[in-house]
Design a protein around this motif. Structure first.
Motif, short mmCIF file in Angstrom:
data_model
loop_
_atom_site.label_atom_id
_atom_site.label_comp_id
_atom_site.label_asym_id
_atom_site.label_seq_id
_atom_site.Cartn_x
_atom_site.Cartn_y
_atom_site.Cartn_z
N ALA A 14 0.79 -1.21 0.00
CA ALA A 14 0.00 0.00 0.00
C ALA A 14 0.83 1.26 0.00
O ALA A 14 0.57 2.19 -0.75
N VAL A 15 1.95 1.33 0.85
CA VAL A 15 2.73 2.57 0.93
C VAL A 15 3.52 2.80 -0.34
O VAL A 15 3.68 3.92 -0.80
N TRP A 168 16.81 9.91 -6.49
CA TRP A 168 15.83 10.03 -5.41
C TRP A 168 16.10 8.95 -4.38
O TRP A 168 16.79 7.97 -4.65
N TYR A 169 15.58 9.15 -3.19
CA TYR A 169 15.60 8.06 -2.21
C TYR A 169 14.34 8.12 -1.37
O TYR A 169 13.69 9.17 -1.24
N LEU A 170 13.97 6.99 -0.82
CA LEU A 170 12.81 6.92 0.06
C LEU A 170 13.16 6.05 1.26
O LEU A 170 14.03 5.18 1.20
N ALA A 171 12.48 6.31 2.34
CA ALA A 171 12.69 5.56 3.58
C ALA A 171 11.35 5.40 4.29
O ALA A 171 10.46 6.25 4.16
N ARG A 172 11.22 4.32 5.03
CA ARG A 172 9.99 4.06 5.77
C ARG A 172 10.33 3.35 7.07
O ARG A 172 11.20 2.48 7.11
N ILE A 173 9.65 3.73 8.13
CA ILE A 173 9.75 3.03 9.40
C ILE A 173 8.34 2.78 9.91
O ILE A 173 7.47 3.64 9.80
N LYS A 174 8.13 1.59 10.45
CA LYS A 174 6.78 1.17 10.86
C LYS A 174 6.86 0.51 12.22
O LYS A 174 7.74 -0.30 12.49
N GLY A 175 5.93 0.87 13.09
CA GLY A 175 5.78 0.22 14.39
C GLY A 175 4.38 -0.34 14.51
O GLY A 175 3.41 0.30 14.11
N TYR A 191 4.12 -7.57 22.22
CA TYR A 191 3.45 -7.47 20.93
C TYR A 191 4.08 -6.47 19.96
O TYR A 191 3.67 -6.40 18.81
N THR A 192 5.05 -5.68 20.40
CA THR A 192 5.62 -4.64 19.55
C THR A 192 6.47 -5.24 18.44
O THR A 192 7.29 -6.13 18.67
N ARG A 193 6.28 -4.73 17.23
CA ARG A 193 7.06 -5.12 16.06
C ARG A 193 7.53 -3.85 15.34
O ARG A 193 6.77 -2.90 15.18
N LEU A 194 8.77 -3.86 14.90
CA LEU A 194 9.31 -2.74 14.15
C LEU A 194 9.84 -3.23 12.80
O LEU A 194 10.39 -4.33 12.70
N SER A 195 9.67 -2.43 11.77
CA SER A 195 10.22 -2.75 10.45
C SER A 195 10.65 -1.45 9.78
O SER A 195 10.19 -0.36 10.15
N ALA A 196 11.53 -1.58 8.80
CA ALA A 196 12.05 -0.40 8.12
C ALA A 196 12.54 -0.79 6.73
O ALA A 196 12.78 -1.97 6.44
N GLU A 197 12.67 0.23 5.88
CA GLU A 197 13.23 0.01 4.56
C GLU A 197 13.82 1.31 4.04
O GLU A 197 13.42 2.41 4.47
#
Length: 373
Positions: A14-15, A168-175, A191-197
């Protein structure tokens, strides 16, 4: 870019779709010099006028519309399930899953929208449910997820930063909080989960953009770091490809301005914490504490066909069908430090179908801004 749904390669689809679109309206170039240089108008960038385009981005001509609010429901028919125990004290078991369904609601808000910097904030809620034959199954894993919502509540921030007319560059962080939690049981540490790209890319033309980087998350069930390649290319007025390899590769066929067909595959990973109703004792291992929670790692590959169609100027429908191959649905010890695999499960391959509604910027606004879908 088409979304990967509410995982997880679900979380990724989706993002990247949102990031891959041209901006609705660019600010007019200011009189004083700015850094980087002032952007071209939306009409110039979207129409592929590369002589005037000054800011690159991952999007290419022909991609689907941006998605602001998404509601999706997915369902599988009855399929077989087989589990084998990996520790003493548990038995092997097989049954049928009579229900496996997912509901996801996602929303994306452009928090900052400037020619040289775009920031998107996303919120999402996903719920997966199972029902099994022979109720109760008298098997620890299935009885603990029977009719229990495996939920994921997440917030994320994505940044796309054009450098010049090529780079260009892009970055994402998700909790996220992921599991079968309720308000009375919730412990963030469990239950906490972290992800990034992060991706660095090149915009070679209005029809070709690509980039390389990494993803760190649960796309393949367990937390891992792996390389990622974005490849977006439009070959002609009808055909194109949109890929975030290895998680997703999709061919695109533009039937008309308001109808798009897709075909390809996605890899989705889900990671849940399940609290057991009764502690599970591991026979013959007195040094191990009784299990109170399990970590479920689910990985699946979907071969899919998808159709997106405009219903109103601001509302689109997405209908999808395909075949799901389940690579793993395994339970791991979350009580003891060794994180040992407790149960190895496999789901039979099964067809699936989903229906999605999503809100987009109204067509009149896009045409007024000079943006072509």
């Amino acid at each position: 870019m088409a979304p990967i749904f509410f995982r997880r390669l679900g979380p990724y689809t989706a993002v990247f779709l949102l990031l891959s679109r041209a901006v609705l309206a660019q600010d007019p170039a200011p009189t004083p010099p700015v850094y980087p240089a002032a952007a071209a108008t939306a009409a110039d960038s979207a129409a592929g006028n590369t002589d005037r385009q000054q800011f690159a981005n991952p999007s290419v001509l022909g991609m689907g519309p941006s998605k602001g609010l998404i509601v999706r429901y997915e369902r599988m028919p009855r399929f077989g399930v087989a589990s084998s125990a990996k520790v003493a004290g548990l038995n092997d078991f097989s049954t049928d899953a009579t229900k496996n369904a997912r509901l996801s609601i996602k929303g994306y808000i452009p928090a900052w929208n400037r020619p040289h910097l775009k920031v998107i904030v996303g919120l999402s809620y996903e719920r997966e449910e199972f029902q099994f034959a022979q109720l109760p199954t008298n098997y620890e894993l299935y009885d603990n997820i029977e009719n229990k919502g495996l939920k994921s509540t997440a917030a994320q921030i994505a940044i796309i930063r054009p450098i010049d007319d090529v780079h260009w560059y892009l970055a994402r962080i998700k909790g996220e909080l992921s599991g079968d939690y309720t308000s009375s049981e919730l412990r963030k540490s469990d239950y906490t989960r972290l992800s990034a790209e992060a991706i660095y890319g090149w915009k070679r033309s209005a029809n070709f953009s690509w980039g390389v980087g990494f993803q760190y998350g649960y796309t393949f069930g367990r937390l891992s770091l792996y390389p990622a390649v974005i490849y977006n290319r439009t070959f002609n007025s009808r055909w194109g490809v949109e890929a975030l390899f290895p998680a997703r590769v999709t061919m695109r066929y533009n039937v008309s301005q308001n109808s798009i067909l897709y075909a390809g595959y996605t890899v989705d990973g889900y990671n849940y914490i399940v609290r057991l109703r009764s502690p599970l004792t591991r026979d013959g291992q007195p040094d191990k504490r009784a299990l109170t929670t399990l970590e479920l790692r689910e990985t699946e590959v979907k071969f899919r066909l998808r159709w997106e169609r405009e219903l109103l100027s601001f509302l689109w429908m997405g209908a999808e069908a395909g075949y799901r191959y389940n690579y793993a649905f395994d339970a791991f010890d979350r009580t003891n430090a060794d994180r040992e695999k407790i149960i190895d499960s496999k789901f039979n391959g099964v067809p699936y179908a989903s229906l999605e509604l999503f809100i987009t910027p109204p067509r009149k606004l896009l045409e007024k801004a000079g943006v072509r879908r």
